[in-house]
Write a protein that holds these residues in place. Structure first.
Motif, PDB file in Angstrom:
ATOM      1  N   ASP A 203     -44.747  22.675  -4.099  1.00 45.51           N
ATOM      2  CA  ASP A 203     -45.475  22.984  -5.086  1.00 45.51           C
ATOM      3  C   ASP A 203     -45.767  24.721  -5.134  1.00 45.51           C
ATOM      4  O   ASP A 203     -45.558  25.402  -6.053  1.00 45.51           O
ATOM      5  N   MET A 204     -45.993  25.222  -4.092  1.00 43.52           N
ATOM      6  CA  MET A 204     -46.222  26.615  -3.905  1.00 43.52           C
ATOM      7  C   MET A 204     -44.998  27.329  -4.208  1.00 43.52           C
ATOM      8  O   MET A 204     -44.855  28.480  -5.101  1.00 43.52           O
ATOM      9  N   HIS A 205     -43.660  26.953  -3.866  1.00 46.29           N
ATOM     10  CA  HIS A 205     -42.289  27.573  -4.270  1.00 46.29           C
ATOM     11  C   HIS A 205     -42.296  27.433  -5.673  1.00 46.29           C
ATOM     12  O   HIS A 205     -41.515  28.305  -6.331  1.00 46.29           O
ATOM     13  N   THR A 206     -42.644  26.272  -6.349  1.00 51.31           N
ATOM     14  CA  THR A 206     -42.459  26.117  -7.892  1.00 51.31           C
ATOM     15  C   THR A 206     -43.389  27.181  -8.567  1.00 51.31           C
ATOM     16  O   THR A 206     -42.572  27.857  -9.412  1.00 51.31           O
TER      17      THR A 206
ATOM     18  N   THR B 240     -55.355  39.984  22.227  1.00 47.93           N
ATOM     19  CA  THR B 240     -54.018  39.271  21.548  1.00 47.93           C
ATOM     20  C   THR B 240     -54.534  37.989  20.788  1.00 47.93           C
ATOM     21  O   THR B 240     -55.514  37.353  21.197  1.00 47.93           O
ATOM     22  N   ALA B 241     -53.999  37.963  19.584  1.00 47.76           N
ATOM     23  CA  ALA B 241     -54.368  37.032  18.633  1.00 47.76           C
ATOM     24  C   ALA B 241     -53.268  36.024  17.919  1.00 47.76           C
ATOM     25  O   ALA B 241     -52.157  36.837  17.636  1.00 47.76           O
ATOM     26  N   PRO B 242     -53.528  34.752  17.945  1.00 46.99           N
ATOM     27  CA  PRO B 242     -52.203  33.952  17.385  1.00 46.99           C
ATOM     28  C   PRO B 242     -51.928  34.110  16.035  1.00 46.99           C
ATOM     29  O   PRO B 242     -52.822  34.187  15.044  1.00 46.99           O
ATOM     30  N   SER B 243     -50.893  33.574  15.539  1.00 47.32           N
ATOM     31  CA  SER B 243     -50.490  33.491  14.011  1.00 47.32           C
ATOM     32  C   SER B 243     -50.990  32.167  13.885  1.00 47.32           C
ATOM     33  O   SER B 243     -51.386  31.270  14.628  1.00 47.32           O
ATOM     34  N   ASN B 244     -50.815  31.683  12.561  1.00 44.42           N
ATOM     35  CA  ASN B 244     -51.118  30.423  12.219  1.00 44.42           C
ATOM     36  C   ASN B 244     -50.171  29.878  11.054  1.00 44.42           C
ATOM     37  O   ASN B 244     -49.740  30.779  10.129  1.00 44.42           O
ATOM     38  N   ILE B 245     -49.622  28.277  10.931  1.00 46.16           N
ATOM     39  CA  ILE B 245     -49.042  28.117   9.787  1.00 46.16           C
ATOM     40  C   ILE B 245     -49.862  27.196   8.824  1.00 46.16           C
ATOM     41  O   ILE B 245     -50.226  26.069   9.423  1.00 46.16           O
ATOM     42  N   ALA B 246     -49.856  27.603   7.666  1.00 44.47           N
ATOM     43  CA  ALA B 246     -50.698  26.821   6.830  1.00 44.47           C
ATOM     44  C   ALA B 246     -50.110  25.463   6.432  1.00 44.47           C
ATOM     45  O   ALA B 246     -48.637  25.669   5.927  1.00 44.47           O
ATOM     46  N   LEU B 247     -50.438  24.417   6.198  1.00 47.30           N
ATOM     47  CA  LEU B 247     -49.743  23.284   5.803  1.00 47.30           C
ATOM     48  C   LEU B 247     -50.227  22.848   4.220  1.00 47.30           C
ATOM     49  O   LEU B 247     -49.723  22.528   3.493  1.00 47.30           O
ATOM     50  N   ILE B 248     -51.615  23.321   4.059  1.00 47.65           N
ATOM     51  CA  ILE B 248     -52.089  23.470   2.619  1.00 47.65           C
ATOM     52  C   ILE B 248     -52.226  25.084   2.415  1.00 47.65           C
ATOM     53  O   ILE B 248     -53.040  25.680   3.212  1.00 47.65           O
ATOM     54  N   LYS B 249     -51.538  25.496   1.574  1.00 47.92           N
ATOM     55  CA  LYS B 249     -51.463  27.234   1.463  1.00 47.92           C
ATOM     56  C   LYS B 249     -52.499  27.607   0.691  1.00 47.92           C
ATOM     57  O   LYS B 249     -52.976  27.107  -0.627  1.00 47.92           O
ATOM     58  N   TYR B 250     -52.910  29.001   1.087  1.00 54.24           N
ATOM     59  CA  TYR B 250     -53.706  29.672   0.262  1.00 54.24           C
ATOM     60  C   TYR B 250     -52.593  30.308  -0.454  1.00 54.24           C
ATOM     61  O   TYR B 250     -51.984  31.171  -0.095  1.00 54.24           O
ATOM     62  N   MET B 251     -52.815  30.245  -1.783  1.00 54.18           N
ATOM     63  CA  MET B 251     -51.946  31.093  -2.827  1.00 54.18           C
ATOM     64  C   MET B 251     -52.692  30.983  -4.062  1.00 54.18           C
ATOM     65  O   MET B 251     -52.714  30.342  -4.590  1.00 54.18           O
ATOM     66  N   GLY B 252     -53.062  32.378  -4.513  1.00 54.46           N
ATOM     67  CA  GLY B 252     -53.785  32.729  -5.725  1.00 54.46           C
ATOM     68  C   GLY B 252     -55.224  33.037  -5.365  1.00 54.46           C
ATOM     69  O   GLY B 252     -55.874  32.364  -4.143  1.00 54.46           O
TER      70      GLY B 252
END
Ligand code: PMV
Length: 309
Positions: free
Chosen positions: A237-240, A6-18
């Motif tokens: 910023d990511m959503h923009t 079993t492995a957990p998810s994670n939430i990024a506060l600074i995003k990996y996008m690109g």
């Protein structure tokens, strides 16, 4: 012969996008995440006869598409090449939360598959179990964000690799305001691709890098408000990028916008509140300090009808 992880998810506060290097899931900027043990995936591998692996992927609500199965089995096949193994497996994977709704299900599922397959293949071939760092790097090949799920509670992933960060706030409370649990139309893989066409993509890597640095400083000095402000800027910023790419797209719904306004008002009135972020989806993630427990209940009743995960 059966193995289960079993492995957990994670939430990024600074995003990996690109992605700098799409085939290797190399990010254009560092990302920083908080691990979410209550949102997890369990993968079970069983040895089977015959030349092909088989797969059964379930979420808390639905079975997964054949495209998701192919991606999962391709990753398993790739892991097998490291062990020069031709053993076939049946893969059973189960999330305890909805898939594809911006809840980072690929992070927990690829982290669980990588760990489970690595254990199984090490046992079968007699190879030593690779280090956690190696497993995280392998997992990154399947889904970039999954490499952060190997470290908790805080993980940073940059061009040097992924590591646990020693930061304050080891036990934040996480809530997802589930505004739309259905599978999103634009997957995060497509989003990574489209954002490159946005005029705001220029400078994105530098902005995210500077915010990552500032956020680590804010968290280190327990400046909660500053951390909240940096995280707010970062998801906007990511959503923009999404809103200005070609084709442009959005995950925001009317409900998302209204709820974000309500949360901003709470911060304005109380001078305090949760850290707020959004992934590539319409749902809102909140992180609370342990001393905000009573406040969290108030906020939940203020926000009213949202289903909370
Ligand atoms: O790991 P992927 O390819 O599913 O990308 C994840 C992208 C975001 O969830 C939007 C941001 C992140 O850093 O997790």
């Amino acid at each position: 012969m059966t193995w289960s992880v079993t492995a957990p998810s994670n939430i990024a506060l600074i995003k990996y996008m690109g992605k700098k290097e799409p085939l290797r899931n190399e990010p254009i900027n560092p990302s920083l995440s908080y691990t979410l043990p209550h949102l997890h995936t369990t993968v079970t591998l069983t040895c089977i006869q015959g030349p092909h692996d088989t797969c059964d992927l379930q979420t808390s609500t639905t079975p997964l598409s054949s495209k998701a199965k192919t991606r999962f089995l391709d990753h398993l096949a790739w892991l097998k090449t490291h062990f020069q193994s031709t053993q076939s497996f049946h893969v059973y994977s189960h999330n305890n939360f909805p898939h594809g709704a911006g809840l980072a299900s690929s992070a927990s599922s690829f982290a669980a598959l990588t760990q489970c397959a690595t254990r199984a293949l090490s046992d079968i071939t007699g190879h030593a179990l690779p280090s956690v760092e190696t497993q995280a790097t392998w997992s990154r090949q399947g889904s970039g964000s999954s490499c952060r799920s190997f470290f908790e509670p805080w993980a940073r992933w940059d061009e040097h690799g992924v590591e646990k960060l020693a930061l304050p706030y080891p036990s934040l409370h996480h809530q997802t305001l589930l505004l739309q649990p259905e599978e999103k139309k634009i997957s995060s893989s497509m989003a990574h691709h489209y954002v490159q066409t946005s005029p705001h993509y220029q400078g994105r890597s530098e902005r995210a890098k500077a915010r990552c640095h500032a956020l680590i400083q804010a968290l280190s000095s327990t400046s909660w408000r500053t951390a909240y402000e940096i995280c707010w800027e970062e998801f906007q910023d990511m959503h923009t990028l999404f809103h200005t790419s070609c084709p442009s797209f959005t995950y925001f719904t009317q409900d998302t916008l209204q709820t974000l306004e309500q949360l901003k008002t709470i911060w304005h009135v109380h001078g305090d509140g949760p850290i707020i972020t959004m992934d590539a989806g319409p749902n809102i993630h909140l992180l609370y300090r342990p001393d905000q427990h009573a406040f969290m209940k108030d906020i939940q009743s203020l926000l009213g009808h949202h289903h909370v995960l």
